[in-house]
Design an enzyme around this catalytic site. Structure first.
Site, PDB file in Angstrom:
ATOM      1  N   HIS A 161       0.819  -1.210   0.000  1.00 27.19           N
ATOM      2  CA  HIS A 161       0.000   0.000   0.000  1.00 27.19           C
ATOM      3  C   HIS A 161       0.857   1.267   0.000  1.00 27.19           C
ATOM      4  O   HIS A 161       0.329   2.383  -0.167  1.00 27.19           O
ATOM      5  CB  HIS A 161      -0.920  -0.009   1.224  1.00 27.19           C
ATOM      6  CG  HIS A 161      -2.234   0.667   0.985  1.00 27.19           C
ATOM      7  ND1 HIS A 161      -2.457   1.524  -0.070  1.00 27.19           N
ATOM      8  CD2 HIS A 161      -3.414   0.623   1.667  1.00 27.19           C
ATOM      9  CE1 HIS A 161      -3.693   1.981  -0.034  1.00 27.19           C
ATOM     10  NE2 HIS A 161      -4.306   1.439   1.013  1.00 27.19           N
ATOM     11  N   ASP A 175      -2.200   2.230  -4.506  1.00 27.41           N
ATOM     12  CA  ASP A 175      -3.423   2.669  -3.839  1.00 27.41           C
ATOM     13  C   ASP A 175      -4.519   1.631  -4.016  1.00 27.41           C
ATOM     14  O   ASP A 175      -4.448   0.757  -4.889  1.00 27.41           O
ATOM     15  CB  ASP A 175      -3.882   4.008  -4.400  1.00 27.41           C
ATOM     16  CG  ASP A 175      -2.901   5.140  -4.087  1.00 27.41           C
ATOM     17  OD1 ASP A 175      -2.242   5.051  -3.030  1.00 27.41           O
ATOM     18  OD2 ASP A 175      -2.800   6.080  -4.896  1.00 27.41           O
TER      19      ASP A 175
END
Length: 519
Positions: free
Chosen positions: A490, A494
């Protein structure tokens, strides 16, 4: 004139290996590129070819010795093997007259006739390795051993190191038991020479023409040492050398022979009958029936790397499901013709590889990695295919998968899978991957969250195909469904990008024509 045989490059993170097997002995004729020996690292087995044609000269690194990259293994002499064989007795006479310092205790013992003791020490473990764990003792206190016979095996976080006997005699005392941690240069055991020095002297007087290599295996005093990996496998499987038929040179037992013997039920044939269960086991008897086994250094390293992956990356997993109807129909329609033309079966992995390549083009951050404060975007796809083997999970890499067709991908997967099962993958074949696919469905997994393969930023988890009732255009129909899982970093990927990637994979598999249209 002689040619040097040196240790090849072992990989980015591997600096040393163990000499497992010599296929040639001094005096043998060799051809250019003929395999001379086999090295073992904690990940792969590396074969060393002859750099030139000639006669096998001196073997500098014997079996069981740990060697670094570019270390000298042996020499290749020009000319016929007869000359080297004639010269060898003279060499041996010279060595008896002027022994090497490390054999000083053995020489004193043989000439003195009064016996003595020899310390068995921990060998050099490598530049950055200062300690090891005693994993297996092949001998026990009181056993008679020959010079250079393997006594025990040590494990570091990189390689396994076998410790040969420094002389002939009786193993009188074991100072470091299995599971103990020992330091480089520490004492492992004590060997008593006693009145057995004549055995060692007889071995020194053995003819140099290689007769000792041709004696058949017989009991515990065999002259041919088994492969280090085979001894470890036998210890783990509970097999003795008598239960395994060796297919290596001069009857040498190889790792594959142990696997075959275990599969044929060799361990079951010799296993003792289980004890009758007690009527009312107490808490104390439960502890007696437990088995506590120390993790191997390799397994500790794997555990550390997996945990480091979780600690370093901001790992998150997103899920979806795919209807496999169209892929299965397309595969069934063309699988026979595909096999006939290309000589390889059409499987599901090529479809998933092509679908992932298609999705990675749209979401390039899933194919990228973090290097310090920079993001490195890969303008190519080196696809890692997680493969289960008898020794653990490995990830061979198919390079430039984005430029390959279905047939080329299937051939590469079949080739890499076979080499992985045989332990023949090189370090280069397991490095440089930019994205990984893991198929837990072959083991029956319905849903899982795969762990990232650092420094990669994405891994796709495939699962079992299961018939499930689905609502299609207002009707309930049975469809072959598969859950998909994408674990991603992450920090650079995204949620939108991860979900988009998985949706594109789903769309490509549910309508394979989209791959042809690049949609």
């Amino acid at each position: 004139m002689s040619t040097e045989v040196r240790v090849p490059t072992l990989g980015e993170s591997v600096s040393e290996a163990t000499v497992a097997t010599w296929f040639k002995k001094p005096g043998d004729k060799v051809e250019a590129d003929e395999m001379l020996c086999e090295l073992e690292t904690d990940k792969v087995t590396v074969e060393v070819p002859s750099p030139a044609a000639g006669t096998m000269g001196d073997i500098v690194a014997p079996e069981g010795e740990t060697v670094g990259v570019d270390a000298l293994l042996a020499t290749i002499e020009e000319g016929s093997g007869a000359k080297s064989k004639d010269e060898k007795p003279a060499k041996e006479e010279k060595s008896e007259a002027k022994p090497e310092p490390k054999d000083g205790k053995q020489t004193e013992k043989a000439s003195g006739g009064g016996g003595g003791s020899i310390d068995v020490m921990v060998p050099t473990l490598g530049e950055s390795v200062s300690e090891a764990t005693v994993s297996t003792w092949f001998k026990k206190a009181g056993d008679t051993v020959e010079a250079d016979e393997m006594l025990c095996e040590l494990e570091t976080d990189k390689v396994s190191v076998e410790v040969p006997s420094p002389g002939a005699g009786t193993l009188s005392e074991i100072l470091a038991n299995e599971g103990d941690t020992v330091q480089a240069g520490g004492k492992l055991a004590v060997l008593s020479s006693g009145s057995d020095s004549g055995v060692e002297q007889a071995k020194d007087d053995a003819p140099a023409d290689g007769d000792q290599y041709q004696q058949p295996k017989a009991g515990g005093g065999k002259d041919v040492e088994d492969a280090p990996s085979a001894k470890k496998a036998m210890a783990e499987a509970g097999l003795s050398a008598d239960q395994v038929t060796g297919t290596g040179k001069d009857g040498r037992i190889m790792k594959e022979d142990v696997a075959k013997a275990a599969k044929d039920g060799g361990a079951k044939a010799e296993a003792p009958a289980p004890a009758a269960p007690k009527r009312a086991p107490s808490p104390a008897s439960d502890a007696d029936r437990e088995e506590r086994v120390k993790m191997t250094r390799l397994r500790q390293t794997i555990a550390k790397r997996l945990k480091d992956s979780q600690n370093t990356a901001a790992m998150l997993t997103t899920y979806n499901e795919v209807d496999m109807t169209e892929v299965m129909a397309l595969r069934n329609e063309y699988k026979d013709e595909f096999l006939k033309k290309h000589g390889v079966k059409l499987g599901f992995m090529s479809f998933f590889t092509k679908a992932c390549v298609h999705a990675l083009k749209e979401v390039p951050e899933v194919n990228a990695e973090i290097d310090g404060t920079e993001i490195v975007y890969k303008n190519f796809v080196h696809m890692g295919i997680a493969t289960g083997t008898p020794t653990g999970l490995v990830v061979p890499v198919i390079r430039d998968a984005d430029a390959m067709g279905f047939a080329a991908i299937e051939k590469a997967i079949a080739e890499k899978g076979a080499k992985a099962r045989d332990g023949k993958l090189s370090m280069e074949e397991m490095q440089g991957g930019t994205f990984t696919i893991s198929n837990g469905g072959v083991y029956g997994s319905l849903m899982s969250s795969p762990i990232l393969n650092p420094p990669q930023s994405g891994i796709l988890g495939m699962h079992k195909i299961q018939d499930r009732p689905m609502a299609i255009k207002g009707e309930v129909v049975i469809r072959p469904m598969m859950y998909l899982a994408l674990s991603y970093d992450h920090r650079i990927v995204d949620g939108k990008g991860a979900v988009t990637f998985l949706v594109r994979v789903k769309e490509a598999l549910e309508d394979p024509r989209r791959l042809l249209m690049d949609l």
